[in-house]
Motif scaffolding. Structure first.
Motif, PDB file in Angstrom:
ATOM      1  N   TRP A 317       0.833  -1.199   0.000  1.00  0.00           N
ATOM      2  CA  TRP A 317       0.000   0.000   0.000  1.00  0.00           C
ATOM      3  C   TRP A 317       0.867   1.248   0.000  1.00  0.00           C
ATOM      4  O   TRP A 317       1.863   1.325   0.724  1.00  0.00           O
ATOM      5  CB  TRP A 317      -0.914  -0.001   1.226  1.00  0.00           C
ATOM      6  CG  TRP A 317      -1.759   1.242   1.291  1.00  0.00           C
ATOM      7  CD1 TRP A 317      -2.966   1.446   0.706  1.00  0.00           C
ATOM      8  CD2 TRP A 317      -1.419   2.465   1.961  1.00  0.00           C
ATOM      9  NE1 TRP A 317      -3.406   2.726   0.969  1.00  0.00           N
ATOM     10  CE2 TRP A 317      -2.481   3.370   1.728  1.00  0.00           C
ATOM     11  CE3 TRP A 317      -0.327   2.890   2.723  1.00  0.00           C
ATOM     12  CZ2 TRP A 317      -2.486   4.674   2.244  1.00  0.00           C
ATOM     13  CZ3 TRP A 317      -0.323   4.183   3.227  1.00  0.00           C
ATOM     14  CH2 TRP A 317      -1.394   5.056   2.996  1.00  0.00           C
ATOM     15  N   GLN A 318       0.477   2.232  -0.801  1.00  0.00           N
ATOM     16  CA  GLN A 318       1.221   3.475  -0.916  1.00  0.00           C
ATOM     17  C   GLN A 318       0.320   4.678  -0.647  1.00  0.00           C
ATOM     18  O   GLN A 318      -0.849   4.709  -1.062  1.00  0.00           O
ATOM     19  CB  GLN A 318       1.811   3.617  -2.330  1.00  0.00           C
ATOM     20  CG  GLN A 318       2.763   2.495  -2.721  1.00  0.00           C
ATOM     21  CD  GLN A 318       4.094   2.572  -1.999  1.00  0.00           C
ATOM     22  OE1 GLN A 318       4.802   3.570  -2.087  1.00  0.00           O
ATOM     23  NE2 GLN A 318       4.441   1.507  -1.286  1.00  0.00           N
ATOM     24  N   ALA A 319       0.877   5.657   0.040  1.00  0.00           N
ATOM     25  CA  ALA A 319       0.140   6.894   0.337  1.00  0.00           C
ATOM     26  C   ALA A 319       0.204   7.813  -0.874  1.00  0.00           C
ATOM     27  O   ALA A 319       0.913   8.828  -0.892  1.00  0.00           O
ATOM     28  CB  ALA A 319       0.706   7.573   1.573  1.00  0.00           C
ATOM     29  N   ILE A 320      -0.548   7.449  -1.890  1.00  0.00           N
ATOM     30  CA  ILE A 320      -0.559   8.212  -3.130  1.00  0.00           C
ATOM     31  C   ILE A 320      -1.950   8.795  -3.342  1.00  0.00           C
ATOM     32  O   ILE A 320      -2.949   8.210  -2.932  1.00  0.00           O
ATOM     33  CB  ILE A 320      -0.166   7.329  -4.328  1.00  0.00           C
ATOM     34  CG1 ILE A 320      -1.026   6.056  -4.365  1.00  0.00           C
ATOM     35  CG2 ILE A 320       1.306   6.974  -4.281  1.00  0.00           C
ATOM     36  CD1 ILE A 320      -0.753   5.146  -5.540  1.00  0.00           C
ATOM     37  N   PRO A 321      -2.035   9.951  -3.974  1.00  0.00           N
ATOM     38  CA  PRO A 321      -3.362  10.529  -4.224  1.00  0.00           C
ATOM     39  C   PRO A 321      -4.123   9.742  -5.274  1.00  0.00           C
ATOM     40  O   PRO A 321      -3.524   9.100  -6.134  1.00  0.00           O
ATOM     41  CB  PRO A 321      -3.047  11.941  -4.711  1.00  0.00           C
ATOM     42  CG  PRO A 321      -1.664  11.841  -5.291  1.00  0.00           C
ATOM     43  CD  PRO A 321      -0.947  10.820  -4.459  1.00  0.00           C
ATOM     44  N   ARG A 322      -5.426   9.801  -5.182  1.00  0.00           N
ATOM     45  CA  ARG A 322      -6.235   9.218  -6.241  1.00  0.00           C
ATOM     46  C   ARG A 322      -6.182  10.134  -7.456  1.00  0.00           C
ATOM     47  O   ARG A 322      -6.356  11.357  -7.327  1.00  0.00           O
ATOM     48  CB  ARG A 322      -7.682   9.058  -5.776  1.00  0.00           C
ATOM     49  CG  ARG A 322      -8.574   8.369  -6.818  1.00  0.00           C
ATOM     50  CD  ARG A 322      -9.969   8.136  -6.278  1.00  0.00           C
ATOM     51  NE  ARG A 322     -10.673   9.382  -6.022  1.00  0.00           N
ATOM     52  CZ  ARG A 322     -11.744   9.490  -5.249  1.00  0.00           C
ATOM     53  NH1 ARG A 322     -12.226   8.431  -4.627  1.00  0.00           N
ATOM     54  NH2 ARG A 322     -12.340  10.648  -5.066  1.00  0.00           N
ATOM     55  N   PRO A 323      -5.922   9.569  -8.621  1.00  0.00           N
ATOM     56  CA  PRO A 323      -5.926  10.405  -9.822  1.00  0.00           C
ATOM     57  C   PRO A 323      -7.287  11.063 -10.026  1.00  0.00           C
ATOM     58  O   PRO A 323      -8.304  10.596  -9.504  1.00  0.00           O
ATOM     59  CB  PRO A 323      -5.625   9.402 -10.948  1.00  0.00           C
ATOM     60  CG  PRO A 323      -4.961   8.256 -10.274  1.00  0.00           C
ATOM     61  CD  PRO A 323      -5.587   8.176  -8.919  1.00  0.00           C
ATOM     62  N   PRO A 324      -7.329  12.145 -10.792  1.00  0.00           N
ATOM     63  CA  PRO A 324      -8.610  12.829 -11.018  1.00  0.00           C
ATOM     64  C   PRO A 324      -9.646  11.882 -11.610  1.00  0.00           C
ATOM     65  O   PRO A 324      -9.332  11.023 -12.445  1.00  0.00           O
ATOM     66  CB  PRO A 324      -8.241  13.936 -12.016  1.00  0.00           C
ATOM     67  CG  PRO A 324      -6.771  14.145 -11.838  1.00  0.00           C
ATOM     68  CD  PRO A 324      -6.214  12.818 -11.479  1.00  0.00           C
ATOM     69  N   LEU A 325     -10.891  12.025 -11.156  1.00  0.00           N
ATOM     70  CA  LEU A 325     -11.973  11.230 -11.702  1.00  0.00           C
ATOM     71  C   LEU A 325     -12.286  11.703 -13.111  1.00  0.00           C
ATOM     72  O   LEU A 325     -12.321  12.914 -13.378  1.00  0.00           O
ATOM     73  CB  LEU A 325     -13.230  11.361 -10.828  1.00  0.00           C
ATOM     74  CG  LEU A 325     -13.069  10.939  -9.362  1.00  0.00           C
ATOM     75  CD1 LEU A 325     -14.376  11.175  -8.610  1.00  0.00           C
ATOM     76  CD2 LEU A 325     -12.659   9.493  -9.248  1.00  0.00           C
ATOM     77  N   ASP A 326     -12.502  10.761 -14.004  1.00  0.00           N
ATOM     78  CA  ASP A 326     -12.815  11.136 -15.376  1.00  0.00           C
ATOM     79  C   ASP A 326     -14.223  11.691 -15.515  1.00  0.00           C
ATOM     80  O   ASP A 326     -14.507  12.505 -16.378  1.00  0.00           O
ATOM     81  CB  ASP A 326     -12.632   9.941 -16.320  1.00  0.00           C
ATOM     82  CG  ASP A 326     -13.320   8.686 -15.799  1.00  0.00           C
ATOM     83  OD1 ASP A 326     -13.857   8.710 -14.691  1.00  0.00           O
ATOM     84  OD2 ASP A 326     -13.324   7.665 -16.527  1.00  0.00           O
TER      85      ASP A 326
END
Length: 333
Positions: A317-326
């Motif tokens: 698991w990585q503390a990465i942001p969720r990419p923008p929703l399409d």
């Protein structure tokens, strides 16, 4: 050399079809609507279980962080992406089951503390295909962490962190299941951190291992049993008390007269702290599958001290942001 999947976090659905290796065709819920997990309940409206049971393709994302306590195995249906980016979701109690499904992507989850008979973190059987497991943390289950059996094939496991466990990963459960000759699995850029055995153990299947770091195993690192073919390239094997890396177990396929083991070919692997490759001289990888016959390219770098550090930090698991929703929308229906 660029890291694998350098571009998959640029937009939400870029994961689809981007796996390397045998699972490269996994599309997940690419062509479906967005499903938002809005609570940590085991079931009901807005729950993860509700999204996973729906029949239509879905890209599942989370609007909450926390622990989901599963009272029973969570069945994942076909054409689903479970995308944990942007939140910290822990599944505990039971695990995920992928049964007779296809095109499933599971990304950036923690699966911890599963209890009960035959409770695996991720159980892939029977006849499931086009599966990609990426950036998951898996530890402390009563049975296996990942089981791939009964004709399930075309699977990639990447950038996962395995720890606090005995039997990490089995591919092909029994010498009686000769139909498992169809199984093909790629495992790369994973960290097997002190797990005792099965990194993986293989029957019948073709398995490609590259750029993994396995350390301080308790019995062996990799095991080839009946008719298996294992290609190990540029992996790091760092021994603890047990030094033997590769193990061969003989079994008799149900439709054969004689017992056989599998074959392993080791290419440019790095053996540390007295790790012994222990390859069978008469096996030597002759007749082993060639990866380039199945997929044209894969992202691999030499086994090195630098790779060892990267795999300790960038797996699981990585503390990465969720990419923008399409598309901004409510739950797909």
């Amino acid at each position: 050399m660029p890291s694998p999947y350098a571009d998959v976090d640029e937009n939400l659905r870029a994961l689809a079809g981007k796996a390397e290796g045998f699972g490269r065709r996994a599309m997940g819920g690419l062509h479906g609507g967005l499903y938002f997990v809005t609570n940590l309940s085991d079931d009901g409206c807005g729950s993860l279980r509700e999204g996973c049971r729906r029949e239509e393709p879905l890209w599942i994302v989370f609007q909450v962080s926390g622990t989901i306590r599963l009272s029973s195995a969570l069945r994942v249906s076909s054409y689903k992406t479970i995308d944990g980016r942007g939140q910290k979701i822990k599944l505990t109690g039971k695990g995920l089951q992928l049964r007779e499904c296809q095109h499933v992507i599971i990304c950036n989850l923690e699966l911890v503390g599963g209890r009960g008979h035959d409770v695996d973190a991720i159980q892939i059987k029977p006849k499931s295909r086009h599966i990609w497991i990426d950036r998951c943390t898996l530890r402390d289950f009563d049975d296996g962490l990942i089981d791939i059996t009964r004709e399930s094939t075309d699977i990639t496991i990447s950038r996962c962190h395995f720890s606090m466990h005995d039997k990490a990963l089995i591919i092909g459960a029994s010498s009686s299941n000769t139909s498992d000759r169809c199984i093909r699995v790629t495992i790369h850029h994973c960290f097997f951190d002190g797990t005792k055995q099965r990194h993986p153990r293989v029957r019948f299947a073709k398995v490609h291992l590259y750029n993994n770091y396995t350390r301080n195993w308790g019995i062996y690192a990799v095991c080839a049993s009946v008719e298996s073919q294992i290609l190990s390239q540029c992996n790091i094997y760092e021994a603890g008390q047990k030094k033997s890396v590769f193990k061969y177990l003989t079994e008799k396929a149900a439709d054969k007269e004689d017992e056989t083991s599998g074959v392993i070919r080791s290419e440019s692997d790095l053996f540390l702290n007295g790790a012994q490759s222990s390859l069978l001289e008469d096996a030597g990888g002759n007749g082993l599958f060639q990866a380039h016959e199945h997929y044209p390219a894969w992202t691999m770098e030499p086994a090195s001290a630098t790779l060892k550090v990267i795999l300790q930090v960038c797996t699981g698991w990585q503390a990465i942001p969720r990419p923008p929703l399409d598309v901004e929308c409510t739950n797909a229906s």
